[in-house]
Design a protein around this motif. Structure first.
Motif, short mmCIF file in Angstrom:
data_model
loop_
_atom_site.label_atom_id
_atom_site.label_comp_id
_atom_site.label_asym_id
_atom_site.label_seq_id
_atom_site.Cartn_x
_atom_site.Cartn_y
_atom_site.Cartn_z
N PRO A 46 0.78 -1.24 0.00
CA PRO A 46 0.00 0.00 0.00
C PRO A 46 0.81 1.30 0.00
O PRO A 46 0.47 2.23 -0.75
CB PRO A 46 -0.87 -0.13 1.25
N SER A 49 2.01 3.34 -3.49
CA SER A 49 1.21 4.29 -4.26
C SER A 49 0.68 5.42 -3.38
O SER A 49 -0.09 6.25 -3.85
CB SER A 49 0.03 3.57 -4.93
N LYS A 50 1.12 5.44 -2.14
CA LYS A 50 0.66 6.48 -1.20
C LYS A 50 1.87 7.24 -0.65
O LYS A 50 2.46 8.05 -1.35
CB LYS A 50 -0.16 5.83 -0.08
N TRP A 155 -7.90 1.69 -8.53
CA TRP A 155 -7.23 2.18 -7.32
C TRP A 155 -5.84 2.69 -7.61
O TRP A 155 -5.46 3.76 -7.11
CB TRP A 155 -7.21 1.07 -6.26
N CYS A 158 -6.02 6.03 -9.56
CA CYS A 158 -6.46 7.16 -8.74
C CYS A 158 -5.40 7.56 -7.71
O CYS A 158 -5.16 8.75 -7.48
CB CYS A 158 -7.77 6.80 -8.03
N GLU A 159 -4.74 6.59 -7.09
CA GLU A 159 -3.74 6.93 -6.09
C GLU A 159 -2.50 7.54 -6.72
O GLU A 159 -1.91 8.47 -6.16
CB GLU A 159 -3.39 5.68 -5.27
N HIS A 298 -5.92 -7.51 -2.38
CA HIS A 298 -5.72 -6.43 -1.43
C HIS A 298 -4.84 -6.86 -0.28
O HIS A 298 -4.75 -8.05 0.06
CB HIS A 298 -7.08 -5.91 -0.90
N THR A 328 -8.02 3.32 1.13
CA THR A 328 -7.27 4.21 0.27
C THR A 328 -7.14 5.56 0.94
O THR A 328 -7.95 5.94 1.82
CB THR A 328 -7.97 4.38 -1.10
N ASP A 329 -6.11 6.29 0.54
CA ASP A 329 -5.91 7.68 0.95
C ASP A 329 -5.63 8.47 -0.32
O ASP A 329 -4.65 8.17 -1.03
CB ASP A 329 -4.73 7.82 1.92
N GLN A 330 -6.47 9.44 -0.62
CA GLN A 330 -6.30 10.29 -1.79
C GLN A 330 -6.59 11.73 -1.37
O GLN A 330 -7.71 12.03 -0.95
CB GLN A 330 -7.24 9.84 -2.91
#
Length: 408
Positions: A46, A49-50, A155, A158-159, A298, A328-330
């Motif tokens: 995770p 991409s964050k 996902w 978007c990330e 996931h 998710t965090d966006q």
């Protein structure tokens, strides 16, 4: 069932690394061999991409701390690739020609980005995101504030878009769907993410397919099926991932052709069709007691299945019945999703959709099939229980009542 003498784990991602640790935590005293292709010790995906891609951290989240494998007597073979499994002789063969016997084997080979076989696909400047090295290289490129075209509105797309805007890059996202994430969340929630990104300067080209890449040595534009060309200094391909099935297929394991992307067909305890071989994580299409056969890509699933496979190898009769979960965090949006809904299920919103502080429920036949909390963190346990029990509720209950009072 007798305890195995040696467990070999093929794949050192979240599922494989967790399984290795869980074997020791559950009292296994035999040999544990963990084989991974990368030179890094096991890490979680995770953050790639964050936080790592954004630059708020310079390392991924490691599955275990330094020295863990030595302390737990886990033989970690990094930078090694298994090229063949011989189920008859209970042997795996590595790329350097070594043959390693196993009593029980866990396949945790994960997945890899799906390629796009299009004209210009050999040009420099086309990227995918799967490994820590991918993330660090992409972060360095984004720091130059390029014109970025992202292909895919799932996902990863978007990330990556959020991270690219964090670096100040110009971002265009191209996808054939009418809305981002629509295949998972449906139209109403897909519109929330479309509007979120648009408010942060992302340009959407939805309803378009990419037909090729234009450039000489390096890409300078992306061509769409409507004839338009999108200027690009950097292209990120995020059109999904495919499970790594070659080893399983060559070894004669049954595959699940009835789930998207296929997968190694395993039963409710994560056992494959071949004795003493198990599968966990992205590669496993498992027979879930509530949902039927499914494959989940996931972090939580890889983590939980890795631990469960370890228990099964040591004789546990329990099925794997965890509810799918992802997050998710966006930008300033944080979200958790529990369950497995059909995008066409009835959506009920509790809270303030416009302020991005709400809970969304997916209802089918009057029961909660999934729940998503956005920037609201107090009701996680209640949401989990409502989804786990597929609680019978009314729309009014979900909007107005105390959620814990609705748990069966």
């Amino acid at each position: 069932m007798s305890e195995p003498g040696r467990v070999v784990i093929v794949g050192a991602g979240m599922a494989g690394a967790t399984a290795a640790g869980a074997l020791r935590e559950q009292g296994f005293a035999g040999e544990v061999v963990l084989i991974g292709q990368e030179i890094h010790r096991p890490y979680q995906l995770p953050p790639l991409s964050k936080g790592l891609l954004q630059g708020t951290t310079d390392e991924p989240d490691w599955v275990h701390g330094p020295g863990f494998h030595e302390e737990k007597r886990i033989e970690f073979r990094r930078g090694s690739t298994v090229v063949r499994i011989d189920p008859r002789d209970h042997v795996v063969e590595t790329d350097d020609g070594e043959r390693l016997r196993y009593d029980q084997l866990l396949l945790a080979t994960g997945s890899e980005p799906r390629p796009l076989d299009l004209p210009g696909g050999e040009l420099a400047g086309l990227r995918t995101l799967r490994t820590v090295d991918d993330s660090l290289a992409l972060r360095e490129a984004l720091a130059e504030q390029p014109r970025v075209v992202i292909i895919g509105a799932g996902w990863i797309g978007c990330e990556v878009a959020a991270a690219a805007r964090h670096h100040g890059a110009q971002v265009t996202v191209v996808a054939p769907e009418p809305l981002p994430l629509v295949r998972v969340l449906g139209a109403r929630m897909g519109a929330v993410f479309r509007d979120l990104h648009a408010a942060h300067g992302v340009a959407w080209r939805l309803g378009n397919n990419v037909t090729g890449f234009i450039g000489e040595a390096r890409v300078h534009a992306v061509q769409c099926d409507d004839g338009s060309e999108l200027p690009a200094d950097l292209v990120v391909i995020g059109v999904g991932a495919a499970p790594r099935l070659a080893l399983a297929e060559d070894a004669g394991l049954a595959l699940a052709d009835d789930v998207p992307g296929r997968g190694v067909a395993v039963d409710s305890r994560l056992r494959s069709s071949v004795p003493d071989i198990y599968a966990a994580g992205d590669v496993a299409a498992h027979d879930h007691p509530r949902y039927g056969r499914l494959r989940v890509e996931h972090w939580a699933n890889a983590k939980d299945q890795g631990a469960h496979a370890a228990a099964t190898m040591l004789g546990s009769p329990n099925p794997y019945n965890a509810t799918p979960y992802f997050f998710t965090d966006q930008y300033d949006l944080g979200m958790e999703y529990r369950g497995l809904a059909d995008p066409d299920d009835q959506v009920v919103v509790r809270g303030d959709l416009g302020a991005l502080e709400f809970i969304a429920f997916w209802l089918r036949d009057g029961r909660v099939r999934a729940a998503m909390n956005v920037n609201m963190w107090d009701d996680g346990d209640a949401l989990q229980a409502l989804v786990d029990n597929q609680a019978p509720v009314t729309v009014e209950d979900l909007r107005e009542e105390d959620l814990s009072s609705l748990i069966p």
